[in-house]
Structure formats: C-alpha cells, structure tokens
Enzyme design. Structure first.
Site, PDB file in Angstrom:
ATOM      1  N   ASP A   1      14.321  61.770  44.657  1.00 40.00           N
ATOM      2  CA  ASP A   1      12.988  61.595  45.235  1.00 40.00           C
ATOM      3  C   ASP A   1      11.993  61.760  44.086  1.00 40.00           C
ATOM      4  O   ASP A   1      11.846  62.841  43.526  1.00 40.00           O
ATOM      5  CB  ASP A   1      12.748  62.646  46.322  1.00 40.00           C
ATOM      6  CG  ASP A   1      11.443  62.421  47.066  1.00 40.00           C
ATOM      7  OD1 ASP A   1      10.467  61.975  46.436  1.00 40.00           O
ATOM      8  OD2 ASP A   1      11.382  62.722  48.277  1.00 40.00           O
TER       9      ASP A   1
ATOM     10  N   LYS B   1       1.814  59.126  49.194  1.00 39.99           N
ATOM     11  CA  LYS B   1       1.261  60.100  48.266  1.00 39.99           C
ATOM     12  C   LYS B   1       0.610  59.404  47.063  1.00 39.99           C
ATOM     13  O   LYS B   1      -0.359  58.689  47.227  1.00 39.99           O
ATOM     14  CB  LYS B   1       2.360  61.077  47.850  1.00 39.99           C
ATOM     15  CG  LYS B   1       3.172  61.644  49.036  1.00 39.99           C
ATOM     16  CD  LYS B   1       2.328  62.311  50.099  1.00 39.99           C
ATOM     17  CE  LYS B   1       3.118  63.133  51.098  1.00 39.99           C
ATOM     18  NZ  LYS B   1       3.985  62.372  51.999  1.00 39.99           N
TER      19      LYS B   1
END
Length: 384
Positions: free
Chosen positions: A176, A201
């Site tokens: 990730d 994000k």
C-alpha cells in the site's frame, strides 16, 4: 499526440499519459459522462462498450497512474477499500495472508470480519521484522501485504526483504503506497507485484473524491484483476476519474510543500513539554529512517505523536482552528485524527494496546498552509 513516457515525473503528472485529448485537442482531458457507447455495426466496437468495463476518462487516469508508478497497467476503483477487495478476490477459500499489524483499520476489518467467513486466513505481524514474517508463513500462505510507512505508527518495512521472501516462497507481494505516493516511492521498481492506493488521499489531494487503484507489471495478475473489476463492479466514475487527473497535476508540488511543513512540525513537536513521542519517518532517530532512505526519495507528511496526559486530547481536538479535526489524510488541508476511536476503531482492544494505538495517540496529516499558522495553532492547544 506525442508519447510522454520518457519525461520526468513532474512533467508526466502534469501532461498525463496522452498529453490531452487527441480528438479535440483539449488540454484538460474531457469527462466522458456516458454509461454506454454505440456500435457502428456487428463486431464494430469503438473500443468502449459500457463504462463499467472501460470509459475514456478512467482509461486516461489508469494509464497516467501506471506511468507514474512505472507499471504496465493500473485499474481504477471507486474507493481504496474496493481496490484492496479486488486483491483479496485473487485468493481462494483456505488461503492465508500475512499483513502488517500496524495498518489502516478498514484493511483489518476486511480480513478479520468480512473475508474470514470465506475461510481466508490472515495473520498480522510486524513486517519490519523478517523473523516475524518467516514465523508466520504457513503451507497455505499466498500473499504478503504491507503498508510502508504504516498507519498510524509510521513503521518502515524493507521492501527488498519482502520481495526476496515472496520470490523464495512464490507469494504475491502487495504494498500500500498511499502515504508516499509514486512521487516518493516506487515499489514496482523494487520487484513488488501489486501496488495499491487510496486515491482519495494524496493522488486526489483535495478531500473531494473517493478513489482506489491497483498497479501491476505482471500481465497474468492484470488479466485476473480486470475480470474481477468488471465482475464486481466497483469501478471509478468518469467525473471522479477527472478529479483525480486534475489532482495529479499538482501532486509533486503538494507533496514537497506538505513534507517541508511536516519536517518542521515534527521537530517542533519533539521539543514540546506535553509530547511524549513523535513518529515521523523524516526524523533521523526514527527506527526505519535508514531503510526508508534506501527505498524512497522522501518521508511524506504523516505524523503521529503521543501526549503525556490523555486529558489534553479533548482540548486539542476541540481547540484547533487552522487544523481540522477530521478523518482521512492527504489533502491540502492539515487534519488531526484520533486513531483510537476513528481510523482504528475496528481493531480489537488487545491489538491496539499491543501496538500503542491508545488514548494518548494523535495523527496529523500535514497540508500546504503557511507553517507559521500551523505551529501557532498547535501552540494554542498545547502550551496554554
């Protein structure tokens, strides 16, 4: 249109994979807000049939993300959790996964609550320690999934070590890369099989879109993931694809400014009498500093810190004025989050206590505001 693959990251981010719309010359790639596409005749597709399968705007974004991550292909999903779910769907009942124990609570919930009933087994370990990973390996292990830096304690896992283990045992490796983005870290270049992002994000960057991505070089995995994507249906919409495309144009500028602010704030927090410990990858005393230096070109803008007295937590969360008390991260605005009851609420108490995700911990996502205003805001709630 010219091929921009040879350009530097910053230029590729601004121009996108195609450098604009080839058909119209539009600099801003258009939003193809269409669910379905007509055919000229039998077996005469334009290349687009139905937007769940593919849409020109999403395709441009996927190609751009792949370009920035140095991958062959990228797949766009409606959320980061949807992207992780697609990765899980590569597994079969009875398979086992090793994951970072310090990771986003939503990822923990997926494995512990949702997929456990399908007999997909998960073991959470400190993936910064090779011996813990080796001890966790079982006959049915198929995947190692890591966050580096981890959420919320910023642990650093040696990506090369993960690649070596996965190659030795024929596991799929997943990283990730949400916190550092491809601007600072490129796991595929180090041999990782799949990179996932919450595009909500930093890639989107403005707290106005939900998105998720998987990037890969392995054509067999890409083919499987495409089938999973079109079959489960959690694809990214044209408008949300366009929002991320727009966000990517300033990714490098935002990341550098956020990091610049984060370094100053981390050092300021270190000296504050009310702070017990600061977790930031850019501090030289951070346990993973040296490993991070070897595998990335930046530290990011995520900071966690422990206060000495938990009774000041409510004062901090209600007293900040420039900083916002809100979940999420990676936007231009600085946010403070209380992991104990927010991002990591789903993690069992005994695991939270083991990790140190307790009532003393706060997490900051540093934005691009004037540093003086951010520090003054923290002074007001920490030093009165």
């Amino acid at each position: 249109m010219s091929n921009f693959n040879a350009c530097h990251f910053e230029t590729s981010a601004v121009r996108g994979a195609s450098g604009g719309d080839e058909k119209t010359g539009a600099i801003s790639f258009p939003i193809y807000q269409a669910a379905t596409f007509k055919h000229n005749g039998l077996h005469e597709s334009t290349g687009y049939d139905y937007s769940r399968l593919q849409n020109p705007t999403r395709e441009e974004l996927e190609k751009t993300i792949a370009l920035l991550e140095c991958g062959k292909e990228s797949l766009g999903f409606s959320t980061g959790v949807a992207a992780i779910t697609a990765c899980i769907n590569l597994l079969e009942s009875g398979d086992h996964v090793i994951l970072s124990e310090d990771l986003y609570g939503g990822t923990f919930r997926l494995f512990n609550d949702i997929y456990r009933i399908y007999h997909i087994e998960a073991t959470f370990v400190d993936t910064s320690k090779e011996d813990e990973i080796i001890k966790a390996i079982k006959n049915n292990t198929k995947v190692i999934f890591v966050e580096t830096p981890s959420n919320p304690l910023m642990r650093i896992t040696d990506i090369n070590m993960i690649v070596d283990i996965c190659k030795k045992y024929n596991f799929i490796s997943i990283v990730d890369n949400t916190f550092l983005t491809p601007y600072y870290q490129k796991p595929l270049n180090l041999g990782i099989d799949l990179v996932v992002h919450s595009g909500t994000k930093y890639l989107g960057g403005h707290n106005d879109v939900l998105a998720g991505f998987i990037v890969a070089n392995n054509e067999e995995l890409i083919s499987k993931l495409r089938i999973i994507q079109k079959s489960t249906g959690a694809t990214l919409s044209p408008f949300d694809s366009w929002l991320v495309l727009r966000g990517l144009k300033t990714l490098h500028i935002r990341m550098d400014r956020c990091q610049e602010n984060a370094i100053k704030i981390a050092n300021w927090l270190k000296e504050n009498k009310n702070i017990d410990k600061v977790f930031y990858v850019g501090l030289k005393e951070h346990k993973g500093y040296d490993v991070n230096q070897l595998q990335s070109r930046g530290f990011g803008a995520m900071i966690s810190f422990r206060v000495k007295d938990k009774n000041i937590i409510p004062k901090i969360l209600s007293g900040v004025r420039v900083i916002s008390f809100a979940e999420s991260l990676g936007g231009v605005e600085t946010l403070v989050t209380y992991p104990y009851t927010q991002t990591h609420a789903e993690i069992p108490l005994e695991i939270k206590e083991k990790l140190g995700v307790d009532e003393y911990l706060l997490r900051l996502s540093i934005g691009i505001e004037k540093i003086d205003d951010l520090i003054k805001d923290l002074e007001n709630v920490l030093e009165e």
